[in-house]
Every structure is written in C-alpha cells, then in structure tokens.
Design a protein around this motif. Structure first.
Motif, short mmCIF file in Angstrom:
data_model
loop_
_atom_site.label_atom_id
_atom_site.label_comp_id
_atom_site.label_asym_id
_atom_site.label_seq_id
_atom_site.Cartn_x
_atom_site.Cartn_y
_atom_site.Cartn_z
N ASP A 8 47.72 -23.17 -7.93
CA ASP A 8 46.90 -23.08 -9.13
C ASP A 8 45.85 -21.99 -8.98
OD1 ASP A 8 45.84 -24.08 -11.72
OD2 ASP A 8 44.12 -24.63 -10.48
N TYR A 9 45.21 -21.91 -7.81
CA TYR A 9 44.22 -20.87 -7.50
C TYR A 9 44.85 -19.48 -7.66
CZ TYR A 9 41.12 -18.06 -4.49
OH TYR A 9 40.29 -17.11 -3.98
N LEU A 10 46.00 -19.29 -7.01
CA LEU A 10 46.66 -17.98 -7.04
C LEU A 10 47.12 -17.63 -8.45
CD1 LEU A 10 48.79 -18.26 -3.79
CD2 LEU A 10 46.55 -17.24 -4.06
N THR A 11 47.59 -18.62 -9.21
CA THR A 11 48.05 -18.37 -10.58
C THR A 11 46.87 -18.00 -11.48
OG1 THR A 11 49.89 -19.87 -10.28
CG2 THR A 11 49.27 -19.37 -12.54
N ARG A 12 45.73 -18.64 -11.31
CA ARG A 12 44.55 -18.28 -12.11
C ARG A 12 44.12 -16.84 -11.84
NH1 ARG A 12 40.85 -22.90 -13.90
NH2 ARG A 12 42.15 -24.75 -13.68
N VAL A 13 44.15 -16.43 -10.57
CA VAL A 13 43.80 -15.05 -10.22
C VAL A 13 44.82 -14.08 -10.81
CG1 VAL A 13 43.56 -13.43 -8.30
CG2 VAL A 13 42.52 -15.69 -8.15
N ARG A 14 46.11 -14.41 -10.67
CA ARG A 14 47.19 -13.56 -11.19
C ARG A 14 47.08 -13.39 -12.71
NH1 ARG A 14 51.26 -16.75 -9.85
NH2 ARG A 14 50.97 -16.37 -7.64
N ASN A 15 46.83 -14.50 -13.42
CA ASN A 15 46.71 -14.44 -14.88
C ASN A 15 45.48 -13.65 -15.31
OD1 ASN A 15 49.02 -15.93 -15.16
ND2 ASN A 15 47.97 -17.86 -15.53
N ALA A 16 44.37 -13.79 -14.59
CA ALA A 16 43.16 -13.05 -14.92
C ALA A 16 43.36 -11.55 -14.73
CB ALA A 16 41.99 -13.53 -14.07
N ILE A 17 44.12 -11.17 -13.71
CA ILE A 17 44.40 -9.75 -13.48
C ILE A 17 45.27 -9.20 -14.60
CG2 ILE A 17 45.69 -8.18 -11.97
CD1 ILE A 17 44.66 -9.91 -9.61
N LYS A 18 46.29 -9.97 -15.01
CA LYS A 18 47.17 -9.50 -16.10
C LYS A 18 46.42 -9.36 -17.41
CE LYS A 18 51.52 -10.89 -14.22
NZ LYS A 18 52.80 -10.35 -14.43
N ALA A 19 45.38 -10.19 -17.62
CA ALA A 19 44.60 -10.14 -18.85
C ALA A 19 43.39 -9.21 -18.72
CB ALA A 19 44.15 -11.53 -19.24
N ASN A 20 43.26 -8.52 -17.59
CA ASN A 20 42.17 -7.59 -17.30
C ASN A 20 40.79 -8.24 -17.40
OD1 ASN A 20 43.72 -5.32 -16.69
ND2 ASN A 20 43.98 -4.85 -18.86
N HIS A 21 40.67 -9.49 -16.95
CA HIS A 21 39.38 -10.16 -16.91
C HIS A 21 38.59 -9.65 -15.71
CE1 HIS A 21 40.14 -12.88 -20.17
NE2 HIS A 21 41.22 -13.39 -19.59
N ARG A 22 37.27 -9.67 -15.85
CA ARG A 22 36.41 -9.26 -14.74
C ARG A 22 36.11 -10.44 -13.81
NH1 ARG A 22 37.04 -4.26 -14.08
NH2 ARG A 22 36.74 -3.01 -15.92
N VAL A 23 35.96 -11.64 -14.40
CA VAL A 23 35.58 -12.83 -13.63
C VAL A 23 36.54 -13.96 -13.95
CG1 VAL A 23 33.74 -14.52 -13.21
CG2 VAL A 23 33.16 -12.15 -13.66
N VAL A 24 36.90 -14.74 -12.94
CA VAL A 24 37.75 -15.92 -13.13
C VAL A 24 37.06 -17.11 -12.46
CG1 VAL A 24 39.18 -15.36 -11.12
CG2 VAL A 24 40.05 -16.87 -12.88
N GLU A 25 37.06 -18.26 -13.16
CA GLU A 25 36.48 -19.48 -12.62
C GLU A 25 37.59 -20.40 -12.12
OE1 GLU A 25 33.61 -21.70 -14.79
OE2 GLU A 25 32.56 -19.91 -15.45
N ILE A 26 37.39 -20.95 -10.93
CA ILE A 26 38.41 -21.77 -10.28
C ILE A 26 37.73 -23.03 -9.74
CG2 ILE A 26 40.09 -21.83 -8.40
CD1 ILE A 26 39.93 -18.66 -8.65
N PRO A 27 38.33 -24.21 -9.94
CA PRO A 27 37.76 -25.42 -9.31
C PRO A 27 37.74 -25.27 -7.79
CG PRO A 27 39.47 -25.99 -10.90
CD PRO A 27 39.49 -24.51 -10.75
#
Length: 132
Positions: A8-27
C-alpha cells in the motif's frame, strides 16, 4: 483477506508520482518510517515528516522531481517479498538492481537498509522492494 501495508505504501508513492503530486500522505508504521528514511538517504525523495496527530500517525513524503524535465527521481518502485511468498537473500547472493544503479531495500537483523549497506555489514535478510 489480508492486506499488505508495504505494498500500500509503495502504491501510494507510485500513484502520486504518476499524478505529479509534490506530497503524499501515508499511514505510519515503524517499518514504513524506516523505508522512508532509506529512500531519503539514497536521494529518491526530497524530504519527509512524521506526524503523530492521529492514533496511528502519518508520514508526509515530499517527492523529488528534476527541475527542468519534471521527471521523478523514482522511475520504478516494485514490491518483491509478498505476504504469500517471502523472498530472502543471504549475504552471498544479495540482489543488484540495474547493475548497481538502483537499490534493493532489505529488512535485516540490523534494521532496514539498502543492499549496498547490507553488503558492507555482511548481513542478509528479507528483500522488501526494488527502487530505481
């Protein structure tokens, strides 16, 4: 049904990169915090911050992009050891990612570290993910 918090951690980072987000929040969890520290030390993320506002807490990860081309520092981040099939590597056969250009993150008896650090300390462990 089991959930895999590391995937889940890796997928959140991967999705944020594809959406060009600057910051991603992870539990947050202790293992995720250690993985985040390794990614920061190796230069794959710009910064991180641990927040304990909730019971579990969150990790805010600032992703790193090239200033001109806007390409992420993380090209690929792949889960290797899964709950259904754990992958372990001894100190003799630690994986090399892209012939040493990428890193493998390992969970060892001496903590979470990259494959290069594990070679220096002569330890093996569970191969969590590949990053390049």
């Amino acid at each position: 049904m089991n959930t895999d918090p590391i995937a889940d951690y890796l997928t959140r980072v991967r999705n944020a990169i594809k959406a060009n987000h600057r910051v991603v929040e992870i539990p947050a969890s202790n293992l995720k915090k250690e993985i985040t520290k390794v990614l920061f030390d190796k230069g794959y993320i710009a910064n991180y911050k641990f927040e304990d506002s909730t019971v579990q807490g969150t990790i805010k990860v600032a992703l790193k992009y090239h200033p001109i081309t806007k390409i992420s520092a993380i090209r690929s981040i792949t889960r290797i050891s899964k709950p259904g099939l754990r992958k372990y590597a001894g100190m003799d056969n630690l994986p090399r990612v892209l012939n040493g250009l990428g890193i493998a993150i390992l969970s060892t008896s001496k903590g979470v570290m990259s494959d290069k650090e594990a070679r220096q300390q002569n330890v093996g462990g569970e191969v969590l993910c590949y990053v390049y």
